[in-house]
Design a protein around this motif. Structure first.
Motif, PDB file in Angstrom:
ATOM      1  N   GLY A  98       0.780  -1.234   0.000  1.00  0.00           N
ATOM      2  CA  GLY A  98       0.000   0.000   0.000  1.00  0.00           C
ATOM      3  C   GLY A  98       0.815   1.290   0.000  1.00  0.00           C
ATOM      4  O   GLY A  98       0.345   2.329   0.449  1.00  0.00           O
ATOM      5  N   LEU A  99       2.034   1.226  -0.523  1.00  0.00           N
ATOM      6  CA  LEU A  99       2.868   2.431  -0.570  1.00  0.00           C
ATOM      7  C   LEU A  99       2.401   3.361  -1.692  1.00  0.00           C
ATOM      8  O   LEU A  99       1.856   2.904  -2.697  1.00  0.00           O
ATOM      9  CB  LEU A  99       4.332   2.052  -0.832  1.00  0.00           C
ATOM     10  CG  LEU A  99       5.026   1.163   0.201  1.00  0.00           C
ATOM     11  CD1 LEU A  99       6.473   0.913  -0.227  1.00  0.00           C
ATOM     12  CD2 LEU A  99       4.982   1.765   1.582  1.00  0.00           C
ATOM     13  N   SER A 100       2.625   4.644  -1.507  1.00  0.00           N
ATOM     14  CA  SER A 100       2.340   5.604  -2.579  1.00  0.00           C
ATOM     15  C   SER A 100       3.448   5.446  -3.625  1.00  0.00           C
ATOM     16  O   SER A 100       4.494   4.848  -3.357  1.00  0.00           O
ATOM     17  CB  SER A 100       2.352   7.030  -2.028  1.00  0.00           C
ATOM     18  OG  SER A 100       3.675   7.401  -1.666  1.00  0.00           O
ATOM     19  N   TRP A 101       3.222   5.997  -4.821  1.00  0.00           N
ATOM     20  CA  TRP A 101       4.257   5.881  -5.858  1.00  0.00           C
ATOM     21  C   TRP A 101       5.542   6.562  -5.424  1.00  0.00           C
ATOM     22  O   TRP A 101       6.638   6.071  -5.711  1.00  0.00           O
ATOM     23  CB  TRP A 101       3.749   6.434  -7.187  1.00  0.00           C
ATOM     24  CG  TRP A 101       2.826   5.479  -7.865  1.00  0.00           C
ATOM     25  CD1 TRP A 101       1.510   5.651  -8.110  1.00  0.00           C
ATOM     26  CD2 TRP A 101       3.144   4.166  -8.346  1.00  0.00           C
ATOM     27  NE1 TRP A 101       0.988   4.530  -8.711  1.00  0.00           N
ATOM     28  CE2 TRP A 101       1.967   3.607  -8.871  1.00  0.00           C
ATOM     29  CE3 TRP A 101       4.311   3.409  -8.379  1.00  0.00           C
ATOM     30  CZ2 TRP A 101       1.931   2.337  -9.437  1.00  0.00           C
ATOM     31  CZ3 TRP A 101       4.270   2.142  -8.935  1.00  0.00           C
ATOM     32  CH2 TRP A 101       3.095   1.619  -9.449  1.00  0.00           C
ATOM     33  N   ARG A 102       5.436   7.663  -4.715  1.00  0.00           N
ATOM     34  CA  ARG A 102       6.636   8.352  -4.230  1.00  0.00           C
ATOM     35  C   ARG A 102       7.403   7.451  -3.261  1.00  0.00           C
ATOM     36  O   ARG A 102       8.628   7.345  -3.326  1.00  0.00           O
ATOM     37  CB  ARG A 102       6.249   9.664  -3.549  1.00  0.00           C
ATOM     38  CG  ARG A 102       7.465  10.386  -2.968  1.00  0.00           C
ATOM     39  CD  ARG A 102       7.196  11.810  -2.643  1.00  0.00           C
ATOM     40  NE  ARG A 102       7.155  12.527  -3.914  1.00  0.00           N
ATOM     41  CZ  ARG A 102       6.364  13.545  -4.162  1.00  0.00           C
ATOM     42  NH1 ARG A 102       5.545  13.996  -3.262  1.00  0.00           N
ATOM     43  NH2 ARG A 102       6.380  14.150  -5.328  1.00  0.00           N
ATOM     44  N   GLN A 103       6.670   6.774  -2.369  1.00  0.00           N
ATOM     45  CA  GLN A 103       7.311   5.860  -1.422  1.00  0.00           C
ATOM     46  C   GLN A 103       7.946   4.674  -2.150  1.00  0.00           C
ATOM     47  O   GLN A 103       9.029   4.223  -1.768  1.00  0.00           O
ATOM     48  CB  GLN A 103       6.297   5.359  -0.390  1.00  0.00           C
ATOM     49  CG  GLN A 103       5.828   6.440   0.567  1.00  0.00           C
ATOM     50  CD  GLN A 103       4.637   5.985   1.399  1.00  0.00           C
ATOM     51  OE1 GLN A 103       3.754   5.288   0.916  1.00  0.00           O
ATOM     52  NE2 GLN A 103       4.615   6.394   2.662  1.00  0.00           N
ATOM     53  N   VAL A 104       7.277   4.191  -3.195  1.00  0.00           N
ATOM     54  CA  VAL A 104       7.833   3.087  -3.982  1.00  0.00           C
ATOM     55  C   VAL A 104       9.163   3.517  -4.602  1.00  0.00           C
ATOM     56  O   VAL A 104      10.165   2.794  -4.522  1.00  0.00           O
ATOM     57  CB  VAL A 104       6.843   2.632  -5.087  1.00  0.00           C
ATOM     58  CG1 VAL A 104       7.516   1.687  -6.073  1.00  0.00           C
ATOM     59  CG2 VAL A 104       5.622   1.972  -4.467  1.00  0.00           C
ATOM     60  N   VAL A 105       9.177   4.703  -5.216  1.00  0.00           N
ATOM     61  CA  VAL A 105      10.398   5.215  -5.852  1.00  0.00           C
ATOM     62  C   VAL A 105      11.503   5.384  -4.812  1.00  0.00           C
ATOM     63  O   VAL A 105      12.662   5.014  -5.048  1.00  0.00           O
ATOM     64  CB  VAL A 105      10.104   6.551  -6.582  1.00  0.00           C
ATOM     65  CG1 VAL A 105      11.380   7.249  -6.992  1.00  0.00           C
ATOM     66  CG2 VAL A 105       9.211   6.302  -7.786  1.00  0.00           C
ATOM     67  N   ASN A 106      11.176   5.924  -3.640  1.00  0.00           N
ATOM     68  CA  ASN A 106      12.168   6.095  -2.576  1.00  0.00           C
ATOM     69  C   ASN A 106      12.703   4.753  -2.097  1.00  0.00           C
ATOM     70  O   ASN A 106      13.894   4.600  -1.844  1.00  0.00           O
ATOM     71  CB  ASN A 106      11.587   6.888  -1.402  1.00  0.00           C
ATOM     72  CG  ASN A 106      11.344   8.343  -1.753  1.00  0.00           C
ATOM     73  OD1 ASN A 106      11.937   8.877  -2.691  1.00  0.00           O
ATOM     74  ND2 ASN A 106      10.442   8.980  -1.038  1.00  0.00           N
ATOM     75  N   HIS A 107      11.809   3.770  -1.964  1.00  0.00           N
ATOM     76  CA  HIS A 107      12.228   2.437  -1.533  1.00  0.00           C
ATOM     77  C   HIS A 107      13.195   1.827  -2.553  1.00  0.00           C
ATOM     78  O   HIS A 107      14.230   1.271  -2.184  1.00  0.00           O
ATOM     79  CB  HIS A 107      11.016   1.525  -1.339  1.00  0.00           C
ATOM     80  CG  HIS A 107      11.372   0.125  -0.976  1.00  0.00           C
ATOM     81  ND1 HIS A 107      11.699  -0.233   0.309  1.00  0.00           N
ATOM     82  CD2 HIS A 107      11.490  -0.995  -1.730  1.00  0.00           C
ATOM     83  CE1 HIS A 107      11.995  -1.521   0.330  1.00  0.00           C
ATOM     84  NE2 HIS A 107      11.869  -2.005  -0.896  1.00  0.00           N
ATOM     85  N   LEU A 108      12.827   1.936  -3.840  1.00  0.00           N
ATOM     86  CA  LEU A 108      13.689   1.388  -4.886  1.00  0.00           C
ATOM     87  C   LEU A 108      15.040   2.115  -4.904  1.00  0.00           C
ATOM     88  O   LEU A 108      16.083   1.478  -5.085  1.00  0.00           O
ATOM     89  CB  LEU A 108      13.009   1.494  -6.255  1.00  0.00           C
ATOM     90  CG  LEU A 108      11.778   0.607  -6.455  1.00  0.00           C
ATOM     91  CD1 LEU A 108      11.115   0.914  -7.793  1.00  0.00           C
ATOM     92  CD2 LEU A 108      12.124  -0.864  -6.345  1.00  0.00           C
ATOM     93  N   ALA A 109      15.019   3.435  -4.691  1.00  0.00           N
ATOM     94  CA  ALA A 109      16.260   4.211  -4.669  1.00  0.00           C
ATOM     95  C   ALA A 109      17.163   3.755  -3.513  1.00  0.00           C
ATOM     96  O   ALA A 109      18.386   3.682  -3.658  1.00  0.00           O
ATOM     97  CB  ALA A 109      15.958   5.702  -4.553  1.00  0.00           C
ATOM     98  N   SER A 110      16.549   3.418  -2.389  1.00  0.00           N
ATOM     99  CA  SER A 110      17.344   2.955  -1.242  1.00  0.00           C
ATOM    100  C   SER A 110      17.999   1.603  -1.536  1.00  0.00           C
ATOM    101  O   SER A 110      18.965   1.225  -0.899  1.00  0.00           O
ATOM    102  CB  SER A 110      16.474   2.860   0.022  1.00  0.00           C
ATOM    103  OG  SER A 110      15.592   1.751  -0.051  1.00  0.00           O
ATOM    104  N   LYS A 111      17.457   0.883  -2.536  1.00  0.00           N
ATOM    105  CA  LYS A 111      18.019  -0.411  -2.951  1.00  0.00           C
ATOM    106  C   LYS A 111      18.914  -0.263  -4.176  1.00  0.00           C
ATOM    107  O   LYS A 111      19.346  -1.246  -4.758  1.00  0.00           O
ATOM    108  CB  LYS A 111      16.898  -1.413  -3.262  1.00  0.00           C
ATOM    109  CG  LYS A 111      15.935  -1.642  -2.136  1.00  0.00           C
ATOM    110  CD  LYS A 111      16.577  -2.416  -1.017  1.00  0.00           C
ATOM    111  CE  LYS A 111      15.534  -2.708   0.051  1.00  0.00           C
ATOM    112  NZ  LYS A 111      16.103  -3.130   1.286  1.00  0.00           N
ATOM    113  N   GLY A 112      19.144   0.992  -4.604  1.00  0.00           N
ATOM    114  CA  GLY A 112      20.050   1.238  -5.722  1.00  0.00           C
ATOM    115  C   GLY A 112      19.391   1.281  -7.086  1.00  0.00           C
ATOM    116  O   GLY A 112      20.070   1.349  -8.104  1.00  0.00           O
TER     117      GLY A 112
END
Length: 143
Positions: A98-112
């Protein structure tokens, strides 16, 4: 029209300016109509589920429907596994967690993995379409 008018008043009171009132009214009215339509559909769905539940409560919890739901869940998990791992991750983050798209992008960025929010949305949309196709294909083969 009243809702659009109220939004316009609120916008002007906040100190912002409406540069093209005709275009703003059209755009805002369309958004209000969409919001009201979504709300109405959600309420109708909720009402129909409630009525269904009240008319035949014993049927709504029958073993058959539970088995069917369990089977659908199993097929959905299988379909998720058949997807490309990147697509699967997007769907899990957005739809299951249930993450927002912004949270998804931030999560992916934290994984490189760096992508824009627009790219994530588009990839997510395509991934859901592929998941849907795989699920229905599996469901048809299963029956």
């Amino acid at each position: 029209m009243n809702e659009t008018y109220l939004r316009g008043i609120k916008l002007l009171e906040s100190g912002q300016e409406i540069k093209n009132p005709r275009a703003w009214i059209r755009k805002t009215s369309l958004n209000v109509i969409r919001e009201m339509s979504r709300k109405q559909k959600k309420e109708q769905l909720w009402d129909s589920n409630l009525i269904e539940h009240q008319i035949a409560p014993e049927d709504s919890h029958s073993l058959c429907s539970e088995n069917s739901e369990d089977e659908d869940l199993r097929l959905l998990e299988l379909a998720l596994k058949k997807l490309d791992p990147k697509d699967s991750k997007l769907i899990v983050l957005r739809e299951i967690e249930g993450l927002s798209w912004r949270q998804v992008v931030n999560h992916l960025a934290s994984k490189g993995e760096y992508i824009t929010e627009a790219s994530a949305r588009q990839r997510g949309k395509r991934a859901l379409k592929r998941l849907r196709n795989i699920f229905f294909e599996l469901n048809n083969h299963h029956q």
